[in-house]
Design an enzyme around this catalytic site. Structure first.
Site, PDB file in Angstrom:
ATOM      1  N   LEU A   1      43.196  53.589  36.803  1.00 29.49           N
ATOM      2  CA  LEU A   1      42.138  53.577  35.777  1.00 29.49           C
ATOM      3  C   LEU A   1      42.230  52.356  34.864  1.00 29.49           C
ATOM      4  CD1 LEU A   1      41.933  57.399  34.779  1.00 29.49           C
ATOM      5  CD2 LEU A   1      40.667  56.172  36.572  1.00 29.49           C
TER       6      LEU A   1
ATOM      7  N   SER B   1      37.673  38.695  50.049  1.00 24.30           N
ATOM      8  CA  SER B   1      36.538  38.111  49.341  1.00 24.30           C
ATOM      9  C   SER B   1      36.156  36.795  49.985  1.00 24.30           C
ATOM     10  CB  SER B   1      36.944  37.861  47.886  1.00 24.30           C
ATOM     11  OG  SER B   1      35.983  37.071  47.238  1.00 24.30           O
TER      12      SER B   1
ATOM     13  N   TYR C   1      43.053  34.207  41.540  1.00 27.96           N
ATOM     14  CA  TYR C   1      42.476  35.426  42.123  1.00 27.96           C
ATOM     15  C   TYR C   1      42.272  35.244  43.625  1.00 27.96           C
ATOM     16  CZ  TYR C   1      38.838  38.656  43.657  1.00 27.96           C
ATOM     17  OH  TYR C   1      38.110  39.568  44.379  1.00 27.96           O
TER      18      TYR C   1
ATOM     19  N   LYS D   1      44.092  37.030  47.180  1.00 23.25           N
ATOM     20  CA  LYS D   1      43.410  37.609  48.349  1.00 23.25           C
ATOM     21  C   LYS D   1      43.939  36.969  49.629  1.00 23.25           C
ATOM     22  CE  LYS D   1      40.797  40.599  46.330  1.00 23.25           C
ATOM     23  NZ  LYS D   1      41.133  42.019  46.482  1.00 23.25           N
TER      24      LYS D   1
HETATM   25  P1  NAD Z   1      36.800  47.516  40.219  1.00 15.77           P
HETATM   26  O1  NAD Z   1      37.610  46.861  39.167  1.00 15.77           O
HETATM   27  O2  NAD Z   1      35.605  48.291  39.820  1.00 15.77           O
HETATM   28  O3  NAD Z   1      37.722  48.468  41.128  1.00 15.77           O
HETATM   29  C1  NAD Z   1      39.083  48.197  41.358  1.00 15.77           C
HETATM   30  C2  NAD Z   1      39.831  49.467  40.996  1.00 15.77           C
HETATM   31  O4  NAD Z   1      41.227  49.257  41.248  1.00 15.77           O
HETATM   32  C3  NAD Z   1      39.699  49.836  39.526  1.00 15.77           C
HETATM   33  O5  NAD Z   1      39.273  51.191  39.428  1.00 15.77           O
HETATM   34  C4  NAD Z   1      41.097  49.660  38.942  1.00 15.77           C
HETATM   35  O6  NAD Z   1      41.373  50.607  37.921  1.00 15.77           O
HETATM   36  C5  NAD Z   1      41.953  49.855  40.180  1.00 15.77           C
HETATM   37  N1  NAD Z   1      43.255  49.160  40.163  1.00 15.77           N
HETATM   38  C6  NAD Z   1      43.497  47.861  39.879  1.00 15.77           C
HETATM   39  N2  NAD Z   1      44.813  47.604  40.028  1.00 15.77           N
HETATM   40  C7  NAD Z   1      45.400  48.761  40.422  1.00 15.77           C
HETATM   41  C8  NAD Z   1      46.725  49.133  40.734  1.00 15.77           C
HETATM   42  N3  NAD Z   1      47.723  48.257  40.681  1.00 15.77           N
HETATM   43  N4  NAD Z   1      46.982  50.397  41.118  1.00 15.77           N
HETATM   44  C9  NAD Z   1      45.970  51.325  41.182  1.00 15.77           C
HETATM   45  N5  NAD Z   1      44.700  51.022  40.885  1.00 15.77           N
HETATM   46  C10 NAD Z   1      44.422  49.760  40.513  1.00 15.77           C
HETATM   47  O7  NAD Z   1      36.398  46.369  41.270  1.00 15.77           O
HETATM   48  P2  NAD Z   1      35.438  46.443  42.528  1.00 15.77           P
HETATM   49  O8  NAD Z   1      34.301  45.562  42.250  1.00 15.77           O
HETATM   50  O9  NAD Z   1      35.204  47.833  42.926  1.00 15.77           O
HETATM   51  O10 NAD Z   1      36.353  45.710  43.599  1.00 15.77           O
HETATM   52  C11 NAD Z   1      37.123  46.418  44.545  1.00 15.77           C
HETATM   53  C12 NAD Z   1      37.906  45.412  45.370  1.00 15.77           C
HETATM   54  O11 NAD Z   1      37.000  44.507  46.001  1.00 15.77           O
HETATM   55  C13 NAD Z   1      38.861  44.542  44.551  1.00 15.77           C
HETATM   56  O12 NAD Z   1      40.043  44.362  45.298  1.00 15.77           O
HETATM   57  C14 NAD Z   1      38.114  43.248  44.409  1.00 15.77           C
HETATM   58  O13 NAD Z   1      38.987  42.144  44.252  1.00 15.77           O
HETATM   59  C15 NAD Z   1      37.367  43.176  45.726  1.00 15.77           C
HETATM   60  N6  NAD Z   1      36.155  42.359  45.650  1.00 15.77           N
HETATM   61  C16 NAD Z   1      35.192  42.665  44.733  1.00 15.77           C
HETATM   62  C17 NAD Z   1      34.056  41.870  44.644  1.00 15.77           C
HETATM   63  C18 NAD Z   1      32.976  42.165  43.629  1.00 15.77           C
HETATM   64  O14 NAD Z   1      32.161  41.315  43.362  1.00 15.77           O
HETATM   65  N7  NAD Z   1      32.918  43.357  43.042  1.00 15.77           N
HETATM   66  C19 NAD Z   1      33.896  40.778  45.503  1.00 15.77           C
HETATM   67  C20 NAD Z   1      34.889  40.491  46.438  1.00 15.77           C
HETATM   68  C21 NAD Z   1      36.022  41.304  46.514  1.00 15.77           C
HETATM   69  C1  UD1 Z   2      32.233  35.201  41.446  1.00 13.60           C
HETATM   70  C2  UD1 Z   2      33.642  34.662  41.582  1.00 13.60           C
HETATM   71  C3  UD1 Z   2      34.134  34.928  42.983  1.00 13.60           C
HETATM   72  C4  UD1 Z   2      34.054  36.414  43.292  1.00 13.60           C
HETATM   73  C5  UD1 Z   2      32.621  36.876  43.102  1.00 13.60           C
HETATM   74  C6  UD1 Z   2      32.502  38.356  43.302  1.00 13.60           C
HETATM   75  C7  UD1 Z   2      33.758  32.787  39.999  1.00 13.60           C
HETATM   76  C8  UD1 Z   2      33.836  31.307  39.844  1.00 13.60           C
HETATM   77  N1  UD1 Z   2      33.641  33.230  41.272  1.00 13.60           N
HETATM   78  O1  UD1 Z   2      31.422  34.545  42.387  1.00 13.60           O
HETATM   79  O2  UD1 Z   2      35.488  34.501  43.097  1.00 13.60           O
HETATM   80  O3  UD1 Z   2      34.461  36.669  44.627  1.00 13.60           O
HETATM   81  O4  UD1 Z   2      32.209  36.574  41.757  1.00 13.60           O
HETATM   82  O5  UD1 Z   2      31.165  38.755  43.293  1.00 13.60           O
HETATM   83  O6  UD1 Z   2      33.819  33.525  39.038  1.00 13.60           O
HETATM   84  N2  UD1 Z   2      25.591  32.988  36.887  1.00 13.60           N
HETATM   85  C9  UD1 Z   2      24.826  32.642  35.799  1.00 13.60           C
HETATM   86  N3  UD1 Z   2      25.020  33.321  34.628  1.00 13.60           N
HETATM   87  C10 UD1 Z   2      25.947  34.311  34.485  1.00 13.60           C
HETATM   88  C11 UD1 Z   2      26.729  34.651  35.609  1.00 13.60           C
HETATM   89  C12 UD1 Z   2      26.536  33.981  36.792  1.00 13.60           C
HETATM   90  O7  UD1 Z   2      23.982  31.749  35.886  1.00 13.60           O
HETATM   91  O8  UD1 Z   2      26.090  34.859  33.367  1.00 13.60           O
HETATM   92  C13 UD1 Z   2      25.353  32.317  38.175  1.00 13.60           C
HETATM   93  C14 UD1 Z   2      26.548  31.601  38.750  1.00 13.60           C
HETATM   94  O9  UD1 Z   2      26.604  30.279  38.284  1.00 13.60           O
HETATM   95  C15 UD1 Z   2      26.287  31.697  40.260  1.00 13.60           C
HETATM   96  C16 UD1 Z   2      25.553  33.036  40.398  1.00 13.60           C
HETATM   97  O10 UD1 Z   2      25.007  33.323  39.105  1.00 13.60           O
HETATM   98  O11 UD1 Z   2      25.420  30.680  40.672  1.00 13.60           O
HETATM   99  C17 UD1 Z   2      26.443  34.182  40.819  1.00 13.60           C
HETATM  100  O12 UD1 Z   2      27.545  34.258  39.933  1.00 13.60           O
HETATM  101  P1  UD1 Z   2      28.583  35.465  39.956  1.00 13.60           P
HETATM  102  O13 UD1 Z   2      27.862  36.752  39.967  1.00 13.60           O
HETATM  103  O14 UD1 Z   2      29.579  35.232  38.867  1.00 13.60           O
HETATM  104  O15 UD1 Z   2      29.276  35.331  41.373  1.00 13.60           O
HETATM  105  P2  UD1 Z   2      29.993  34.056  42.047  1.00 13.60           P
HETATM  106  O16 UD1 Z   2      30.117  32.926  41.102  1.00 13.60           O
HETATM  107  O17 UD1 Z   2      29.313  33.806  43.339  1.00 13.60           O
END
Ligand code: NAD
Ligand code: UD1
Length: 337
Positions: free
Chosen positions: A34, A125, A149, A153
């Site tokens: 959490l 990712s 980050y 990964k």
């Molecule tokens: P999120 O933060 O909503 O979910 C991650 C969950 O992991 C959270 O509920 C957090 O409490 C839990 N957590 C973190 N560290 C922990 C630990 N050590 N032990 C137990 N629980 C732990 O994020 P999300 O968007 O649901 O992402 C899920 C996964 O997908 C992550 O690994 C994230 O890096 C990866 N990911 C997310 C995105 C995105 O844009 N959301 C993109 C690429 C990859």
């Molecule tokens: C970001 C992370 C990437 C991660 C991904 C998950 C960075 C540099 N990269 O990617 O590592 O895997 O999220 O979804 O943080 N933007 C705006 N205004 C905002 C926010 C974003 O203009 O307030 C623009 C950004 O410049 C980009 C696009 O929206 O062009 C998407 O941004 P974002 O949602 O943060 O994702 P990524 O940058 O692709």
């Protein structure tokens, strides 16, 4: 009957995966500390599925807790979502990220090995690719992440590749997400950032609902059609369906395989804003700002390999993504609070 341990199961993507796996007939167990989610999501999962899966509040790095979970449940595989995910924070606090994401995942894998559970799907990712120069990313590109980050990964991917090389019983899918957005169509579960959002879609949603005044668009001078950044947004429901396909395919595909999970289509920031305005019937005030350091102009997923190997492809378009995201946000303006 398979029982899947979902780490990070109360988070944004993990909670949608929990519903998807339950609806597909799997038993699940949830583990989450959490640190970035709310226990209130558990009731929402129960409302949606009519089931209340066991929940353990704890850390993936807690080996005795993992023993307890493996001893109490016949875990057949793991969907590993737990992790910290804020890029800027990872630059400020690299050790926290390496400890939580890398050391935590190594402890989880050690527990799996100890208990003879060797099937895992991992939340990787698109960020592992870094800045390769091409805009359509293929799974065989060299990996060159540009921030801590992203390096966590890649390191976890390396651990999993090495485990599969050392022991042919392991079966792993590395799922490289592009930009997950949207919410369950019920509006009962969705993304609930605990601080000011870093990512585009939750930021727009917060502006639309009135908790933030204006969207800052980072750069309007990129070499793209309208000058704003282009990304491959994917509906979270499509994304978790991809997990279901990847998990089912583990039995056919031994070893470690990386799959892109994206739509294969890019959308610009201004296109996302326009789609949101249409869905929410309200204006999204925005201001252009300088480019955000580390951002690329444009990239999206090459989706052929995933489609061929998993028989999965994304179904939902950008308009459906923003409609569902807005539906969740307007019904839950403060997330789960
Ligand atoms: P999120 O933060 O909503 O979910 C991650 C969950 O992991 C959270 O509920 C957090 O409490 C839990 N957590 C973190 N560290 C922990 C630990 N050590 N032990 C137990 N629980 C732990 O994020 P999300 O968007 O649901 O992402 C899920 C996964 O997908 C992550 O690994 C994230 O890096 C990866 N990911 C997310 C995105 C995105 O844009 N959301 C993109 C690429 C990859
Ligand atoms: C970001 C992370 C990437 C991660 C991904 C998950 C960075 C540099 N990269 O990617 O590592 O895997 O999220 O979804 O943080 N933007 C705006 N205004 C905002 C926010 C974003 O203009 O307030 C623009 C950004 O410049 C980009 C696009 O929206 O062009 C998407 O941004 P974002 O949602 O943060 O994702 P990524 O940058 O692709």
């Amino acid at each position: 009957m398979e029982t899947i341990l979902i780490t990070g199961g109360t988070g944004y993507i993990g909670s949608h995966a929990a519903v998807c796996f339950l609806e597909a007939g799997y038993q699940i167990v949830l583990l989450d500390n959490l640190s970035n989610s709310h226990a209130a999501v558990l009731q929402r999962i129960a409302t949606l599925t009519g089931q209340s899966p066991p929940f353990y509040r704890g850390n993936i790095a807690d080996a005795p807790l993992l023993d307890e979970i493996f001893n109490h449940h016949k875990i057949t595989g793991i969907a590993h979502f737990a992790g910290l995910k804020a890029v800027a924070e990872s630059v400020q606090q690299p050790l926290r990220y390496y400890q939580n994401n890398v050391a935590g995942s190594a402890t989880l894998c050690a527990a799996m090995q100890k208990h003879g559970c060797k099937k895992l799907i991992f939340s990787s990712s698109a960020t592992v690719y870094g800045a390769p120069g091409a805009v359509a990313y293929t799974e065989d590109m060299p990996l060159a992440p540009v921030n801590p980050y992203g390096r966590t990964k890649r390191m976890v991917e390396d651990i999993l590749r090495d485990l599969c090389a050392a022991d042919s019983d392991w079966r792993v899918a590395l799922l490289r997400y592009f930009n997950p957005v949207g919410a369950h169509p019920s509006g009962l579960i969705g993304e609930a950032p605990q601080a000011v959002p870093n990512n585009l879609m939750p930021y727009i949603a917060a502006v639309a609902v009135g908790t933030l005044p204006v969207l800052h668009i980072f750069g309007n001078d990129y070499p793209t059609a309208d000058g704003t950044g282009v990304r491959d947004y994917i509906h979270v429901q499509d994304l978790v369906a991809g997990h279901l396909a990847a998990y089912a395919a583990l039995d056919k595909h031994p070893g470690c395989t990386a799959y892109n999970l994206g739509t294969g289509k890019g959308a610009s920031v201004l296109e996302v804003v326009a789609a949101f305005v249409k869905a929410a019937h309200r204006e999204i005030p925005y201001q252009f700002q300088p480019r955000r350091p580390g951002d690329l102009a444009e990239y999206y997923a090459a989706v052929d390999f995933t489609r061929e190997k998993l028989g999965w492809q994304a179904q939902f378009d950008l308009q459906k993504m923003v409609e569902d995201h807005w539906n969740w946000q307007k019904n839950n303006p403060k997330g789960y609070l």
